[in-house]
Design a protein around this motif. Structure first.
Motif, short mmCIF file in Angstrom:
data_model
loop_
_atom_site.label_atom_id
_atom_site.label_comp_id
_atom_site.label_asym_id
_atom_site.label_seq_id
_atom_site.Cartn_x
_atom_site.Cartn_y
_atom_site.Cartn_z
N THR A 94 0.14 6.33 -1.37
CA THR A 94 0.00 6.40 0.07
C THR A 94 0.96 7.09 0.72
O THR A 94 2.36 7.09 -0.01
N ALA A 95 0.91 7.47 1.84
CA ALA A 95 2.02 8.04 2.79
C ALA A 95 3.19 7.17 2.85
O ALA A 95 4.31 7.54 2.61
N ARG A 96 2.93 5.86 3.11
CA ARG A 96 4.05 4.90 3.29
C ARG A 96 4.74 4.65 1.92
O ARG A 96 5.91 4.62 1.89
N GLU A 97 4.09 4.76 0.65
CA GLU A 97 4.63 4.53 -0.65
C GLU A 97 5.58 5.73 -0.76
O GLU A 97 6.79 5.57 -1.49
N ASN A 98 4.85 6.89 -0.56
CA ASN A 98 5.74 8.17 -0.81
C ASN A 98 7.07 7.88 0.07
O ASN A 98 8.36 8.44 -0.61
N PHE A 131 -1.78 7.78 9.71
CA PHE A 131 -2.14 7.89 8.11
C PHE A 131 -1.07 7.11 7.11
O PHE A 131 -1.04 7.72 5.95
N ASP A 133 -1.73 4.74 5.31
CA ASP A 133 -2.27 3.88 4.14
C ASP A 133 -3.28 5.15 3.40
O ASP A 133 -3.73 4.92 2.54
N ALA A 134 -3.25 6.40 4.02
CA ALA A 134 -3.96 7.49 3.19
C ALA A 134 -3.25 7.92 2.08
O ALA A 134 -2.02 7.94 2.10
N LEU A 135 -3.76 8.33 1.01
CA LEU A 135 -3.35 8.66 -0.18
C LEU A 135 -2.87 10.05 0.18
O LEU A 135 -3.25 10.74 0.74
N THR A 138 -4.92 13.40 0.20
CA THR A 138 -5.85 13.56 1.33
C THR A 138 -5.12 13.92 2.59
O THR A 138 -5.87 14.28 3.68
#
Ligand code: ATP
Length: 239
Positions: A94-98, A131, A133-135, A138
């Motif tokens: 996800t954006a956050r994980e990145n 966004f 939580d978006a992968l 996407t």
């Protein structure tokens, strides 16, 4: 003392002389932009600073100490973060994980602290809250650029290296990205920015350098560079 100093830097790829005898400085608190047409050697200069290519000759000093021969991870730990061209955001995260990955150079932080810091980035980048939580796969070009910038800032760098942050983005998104760069500087991070879009680069910079076939063609304040008719016409799209 300059935060970053390049002295007579030369980088070759085999026979190709990508950068030749380049000297420049970036002072603490400045935004400095490196301009030049395609293939002028801008990305190579950034890669040399962040340890991704090995210079043939010259010297790279950060806070007065040499970065020559240091591994990329070591250079990040010393306080230099590189946001590469093409963003390199992991598509399956996800954006956050990145964004959280940007803190991986900093020891002693708990997962909870890293998550809290990533969430604090949403203040600087309010759009990311939408966004987070978006992968990765996407995300749009503008969203990827915001994630890449936020990830770079998670390293808490003293020098942020940005490779063409406007590349491939719609004008309204470019404006948003440059507002963030101005805010990053206001918060005390020094920025060395490579731009094809000279108009945008000079709009946030204190000083600019123009590369031509790997060599320094001109340097000065944005006003001085715009005022030089030859340079303005050849590199800046002006008249
Ligand atoms: P661009 O905006 O197109 O990225 P640039 O100003 O960043 O341009 P560089 O990418 O640094 O320029 O390239 C400088 C020169 O080095 C060019 O002639 C390019 O073809 C060459 N070059 C870059 N990378 C390599 C490589 N890995 N192997 C061989 N030659 C390379």
């Amino acid at each position: 003392m300059a935060l970053l100093e390049l002295r007579d830097l030369s980088v070759s790829y085999g026979e190709v002389r990508a950068v030749e005898g380049l000297s420049l400085t970036v002072e603490p608190g400045e935004v400095v932009t490196l301009l030049g047409s395609n293939g002028a050697g801008k990305s190579t200069t950034l890669k040399a600073i962040s340890g991704l290519v090995r210079p043939r000759a010259g010297q790279i000093l950060f806070e007065g100490r040499s970065l020559m021969g240091c591994r990329p991870e070591e250079i990040v730990r010393r306080g230099v973060a590189h946001v590469p061209e093409g963003r390199r955001v992991f598509p399956g995260l996800t954006a956050r994980e990145n964004i959280m990955l940007g803190a991986s150079n900093r020891s002693g932080l708990s997962k909870r602290q890293i998550r809290a810091e990533a969430d604090a980035m949403f203040e600087l980048f309010p759009d990311i809250a939408r966004f987070g939580d978006a992968l990765g796969w996407t995300l749009s070009g503008g969203q990827l650029q915001m994630v890449a910038l936020a990830r770079g800032l998670m390293a808490k760098p003293r020098l942020l290296l940005l490779d063409e942050p406007s590349l491939g983005l719609a004008p309204v998104i470019v404006q948003a990205v440059f507002r963030i760069i101005a805010e990053v500087r206001r918060r005390g991070t020094t920025v060395f920015l490579i731009e094809q879009n000279a108009r945008m680069g000079l709009s946030v910079a204190d000083r600019g350098y123009v590369l031509e076939s790997g060599r320094l063609a001109l340097s000065g304040t944005p006003e001085a560079l715009w005022a030089n008719d030859d340079i303005s016409a050849a590199y800046l799209g002006g008249s």
